[in-house]
Design a protein around this motif. Structure first.
Motif, short mmCIF file in Angstrom:
data_model
loop_
_atom_site.label_atom_id
_atom_site.label_comp_id
_atom_site.label_asym_id
_atom_site.label_seq_id
_atom_site.Cartn_x
_atom_site.Cartn_y
_atom_site.Cartn_z
N SER A 1 33.77 36.09 48.21
CA SER A 1 32.96 35.80 49.23
C SER A 1 31.88 34.65 48.95
N GLY A 2 31.96 34.11 47.90
CA GLY A 2 31.18 33.08 47.66
C GLY A 2 31.98 32.54 46.30
N PRO A 3 31.38 31.50 45.53
CA PRO A 3 31.76 30.93 44.48
C PRO A 3 31.81 31.71 43.28
N THR A 4 30.87 32.86 43.17
CA THR A 4 30.76 33.75 41.91
C THR A 4 30.45 34.97 42.42
N THR A 5 31.10 35.33 43.63
CA THR A 5 30.91 36.78 44.43
C THR A 5 32.17 37.41 44.65
N LEU A 6 32.72 38.51 44.18
CA LEU A 6 33.79 39.24 44.75
C LEU A 6 33.45 40.37 45.18
N GLN B 1 30.97 45.24 44.73
CA GLN B 1 30.41 43.85 44.60
C GLN B 1 30.50 43.28 43.02
N ILE B 2 31.29 42.36 42.77
CA ILE B 2 31.13 42.03 41.29
C ILE B 2 30.52 40.46 41.07
N ASP B 3 29.40 40.11 40.62
CA ASP B 3 28.80 38.73 40.75
C ASP B 3 29.14 38.57 39.18
N LEU B 4 29.79 37.24 39.41
CA LEU B 4 30.23 36.44 37.99
C LEU B 4 28.98 35.74 37.60
N SER B 5 29.12 35.55 36.16
CA SER B 5 28.06 34.89 35.47
C SER B 5 28.27 33.44 35.72
N ALA B 6 29.44 32.87 35.89
CA ALA B 6 29.85 31.51 36.21
C ALA B 6 31.16 31.40 37.16
N VAL B 7 31.36 30.31 37.47
CA VAL B 7 32.46 29.90 38.46
C VAL B 7 33.63 30.14 37.15
N PRO B 8 34.65 30.67 37.63
CA PRO B 8 36.03 30.90 36.63
C PRO B 8 36.50 29.46 36.37
#
Length: 293
Positions: free
Chosen positions: A198-203, A223-230
């Motif tokens: 749903s955004g660059p670092t949000t699933l 919701q999974i918030d990533l620490s950085a863009v993969p």
């Protein structure tokens, strides 16, 4: 669920198609540990049990393309005849590449079937790494199009990152599709059936968790918030939050199954498939729609 088995919905649908009966078990949902998140249900559409029961994807290219769905009935004969008998939750890149994840009942590989914007199909096979589960439940393409996340069945603390087949120049249908990196989750998840960026670092992810012990509720929207863009060169961490329980409504009692998920950035609409128990899989399975706020 063993890694070599297909998801429960696949087995139930196959049994219904052959007029076999299936017993269903009623699961009581525990009281949620927190209030529902900010995603509010806004409507629903019937989900066809044969062609809309596994996953869905909104397609931006070509313009005005219809939403796409997967189910037992969407698997081409030429694909299923080679053993690829389960298709998961697909995704589409913003520039028109469409990817379906496939698995089979045994072996040491999983497959991603890719349709290019021009319409041509190609297949990319990944040989399992040590300890990797056979399941290929979903695919989620990063907003830049270069990386595709995927998940395994069961209780997991990771997501897998692959170069996007057909898009990333490091991929070829004639070569093994390698795992590039891993998303390390700070909280275990169970039976994730679909994720979408749903955004660059949000699933946003749909979990078919039947137990409820991980988050205090069954069938959660996560919701999974990533620490950085993969980027495929280094692992990233993911912070997991349970937002709400997915709708569990049917004329039949028994076990629901949360399936694929899609976020359409153009409208801000989130859609999740929930398959109904028993015979009602044929009559009132739904694709639920949500909006934020």
């Amino acid at each position: 669920m063993p890694a070599f088995a297909r998801q429960r919905c696949h087995a139930v649908l196959a049994g219904l198609v052959t007029l076999a009966s299936a017993a269903v078990v009623s699961l009581a949902a525990p009281t949620p540990a927190r209030a529902a998140g900010t995603w509010t249900e806004t409507g629903s559409d019937r989900a066809d049990p044969l062609t809309e029961s596994q996953g869905l994807a909104s397609v931006e290219v070509p313009a005005n393309s219809p939403n796409r769905y997967t189910g037992i009935g969407t698997i081409p004969l030429g694909v299923s005849s080679r053993g690829w008998n389960h298709v998961g939750d697909p995704d589409a890149s913003y520039d028109g590449y469409y990817i379906e994840p496939y698995q089979r009942d045994s072996g040491n590989s999983k497959m991603f079937r890719v349709q290019a914007p021009g319409g041509a199909w190609s297949e990319y096979v990944h040989t399992l790494s040590t300890g990797e589960a056979l399941n290929n439940s979903w695919a989620a393409i990063s907003p830049d199009g270069q990386w595709t996340l995927s998940g395994e069945w069961g209780t997991m603390t990771r997501l897998l990152v692959f170069p996007t087949p057909g898009v990333n120049p490091a991929t070829s249908p004639s070569a093994n599709l390698p795992q590039a990196s891993t998303v390390r989750l700070d909280h275990a998840v169970r039976d994730v059936q679909g994720c979408d960026f749903s955004g660059p670092t949000t699933l946003l992810c749909s979990s078919d968790d039947p137990e409820g012990s991980l988050f205090g509720l069954t069938k959660p929207l996560l919701q999974i918030d990533l620490s950085a863009v993969p980027n495929g060169t280094a692992d990233v961490s993911g912070h997991v939050t349970a937002l709400r329980q997915l709708p569990l409504r049917s004329s039949c009692s028994g076990t629901f199954e949360a399936e694929g998920i899609d976020y359409d950035r153009r409208s801000g609409t989130l859609r999740v498939i929930v398959v109904s128990p028993g015979f009602c899989v044929l009559t009132d399975s739904k694709t639920y729609k949500f909006s934020r706020g």
